[in-house]
Motif scaffolding. Structure first.
Motif, PDB file in Angstrom:
ATOM      1  N   GLU A   1      -0.658  12.049  -7.393  1.00  0.00           N
ATOM      2  CA  GLU A   1      -0.790  10.614  -7.169  1.00  0.00           C
ATOM      3  C   GLU A   1      -1.561  10.321  -5.875  1.00  0.00           C
ATOM      4  OE1 GLU A   1       0.274   8.042  -9.166  1.00  0.00           O
ATOM      5  OE2 GLU A   1       0.642   9.675 -10.583  1.00  0.00           O
ATOM      6  N   PRO A   2      -2.298   9.223  -5.841  1.00  0.00           N
ATOM      7  CA  PRO A   2      -3.017   8.849  -4.618  1.00  0.00           C
ATOM      8  C   PRO A   2      -2.104   8.722  -3.395  1.00  0.00           C
ATOM      9  CG  PRO A   2      -3.838   7.570  -6.452  1.00  0.00           C
ATOM     10  CD  PRO A   2      -2.638   8.340  -6.958  1.00  0.00           C
ATOM     11  N   THR A   3      -0.855   8.312  -3.590  1.00  0.00           N
ATOM     12  CA  THR A   3       0.055   8.208  -2.437  1.00  0.00           C
ATOM     13  C   THR A   3       0.307   9.576  -1.812  1.00  0.00           C
ATOM     14  OG1 THR A   3       1.941   8.270  -3.942  1.00  0.00           O
ATOM     15  CG2 THR A   3       1.221   6.106  -3.204  1.00  0.00           C
ATOM     16  N   VAL A   4       0.395  10.608  -2.631  1.00  0.00           N
ATOM     17  CA  VAL A   4       0.577  11.968  -2.112  1.00  0.00           C
ATOM     18  C   VAL A   4      -0.673  12.395  -1.338  1.00  0.00           C
ATOM     19  CG1 VAL A   4       0.917  14.387  -2.749  1.00  0.00           C
ATOM     20  CG2 VAL A   4       2.206  12.596  -3.931  1.00  0.00           C
ATOM     21  N   PHE A   5      -1.831  12.078  -1.898  1.00  0.00           N
ATOM     22  CA  PHE A   5      -3.091  12.385  -1.206  1.00  0.00           C
ATOM     23  C   PHE A   5      -3.121  11.722   0.167  1.00  0.00           C
ATOM     24  CE2 PHE A   5      -7.489  11.230  -0.144  1.00  0.00           C
ATOM     25  CZ  PHE A   5      -8.036  12.502  -0.023  1.00  0.00           C
ATOM     26  N   MET A   6      -2.717  10.456   0.237  1.00  0.00           N
ATOM     27  CA  MET A   6      -2.747   9.754   1.510  1.00  0.00           C
ATOM     28  C   MET A   6      -1.727  10.334   2.487  1.00  0.00           C
ATOM     29  SD  MET A   6      -5.334   7.967   1.203  1.00  0.00           S
ATOM     30  CE  MET A   6      -5.335   7.179   2.787  1.00  0.00           C
ATOM     31  N   MET A   7      -0.628  10.863   2.008  1.00  0.00           N
ATOM     32  CA  MET A   7       0.332  11.521   2.901  1.00  0.00           C
ATOM     33  C   MET A   7      -0.281  12.799   3.486  1.00  0.00           C
ATOM     34  SD  MET A   7       3.963  11.045   1.005  1.00  0.00           S
ATOM     35  CE  MET A   7       4.558   9.427   0.544  1.00  0.00           C
ATOM     36  N   ILE A   8      -1.033  13.524   2.661  1.00  0.00           N
ATOM     37  CA  ILE A   8      -1.731  14.718   3.162  1.00  0.00           C
ATOM     38  C   ILE A   8      -2.748  14.306   4.222  1.00  0.00           C
ATOM     39  CG2 ILE A   8      -3.331  16.570   2.520  1.00  0.00           C
ATOM     40  CD1 ILE A   8      -1.867  16.548  -0.267  1.00  0.00           C
TER      41      ILE A   8
END
Length: 127
Positions: free
Chosen positions: A50-57
């Protein structure tokens, strides 16, 4: 070092150290903005999560970059400068948030300037 140069270097160090840390932390809580809006649909479709996981990275990377500026200023400033250019290029290639891309390029120049000041952090006492 000339006191004016030292003042500018110190201001840039704390700016490019603290701002990435704050922005990185915000990737987890989205108080400043919804960060996933900056991911193009095409890129989001390529992500294996998910994009939210990408942004957390991305947030973790930004926190590390900010800490690097505060502890190893020259290297950290080059990292932040490169990171900001990469973000700007991503936004330009997707032709979204071009205003943010321009701002990030200006900030990248500031971070690069900090790296250069840190590299040449000596000034003869006679100057």
């Amino acid at each position: 070092m000339n006191s004016n140069v030292q003042l500018v270097k110190t201001l840039l160090k704390y700016t490019f150290g603290l701002v990435p840390i704050v922005a990185g932390l915000d990737k987890f809580v989205n108080i400043l903005t919804n960060w996933t809006q900056y991911i193009s649909e095409g890129f989001a479709g390529l992500l294996p999560f998910e994009p939210t996981v990408f942004m957390m990275i991305v947030g973790i990377i930004e926190i590390i970059a900010g800490l690097l500026v505060l502890t190893k200023t020259k290297i950290g400033a080059y990292v932040v400068s490169g990171w900001l250019v990469a973000i700007a290029l991503t936004l330009i290639f997707s032709w979204s948030y071009v205003d943010v891309a321009v701002r990030d390029i200006v900030m990248a120049i500031g971070a690069f300037s900090l790296a250069e000041l840190s590299k040449n952090s000596y000034v003869r006492a006679n100057n």
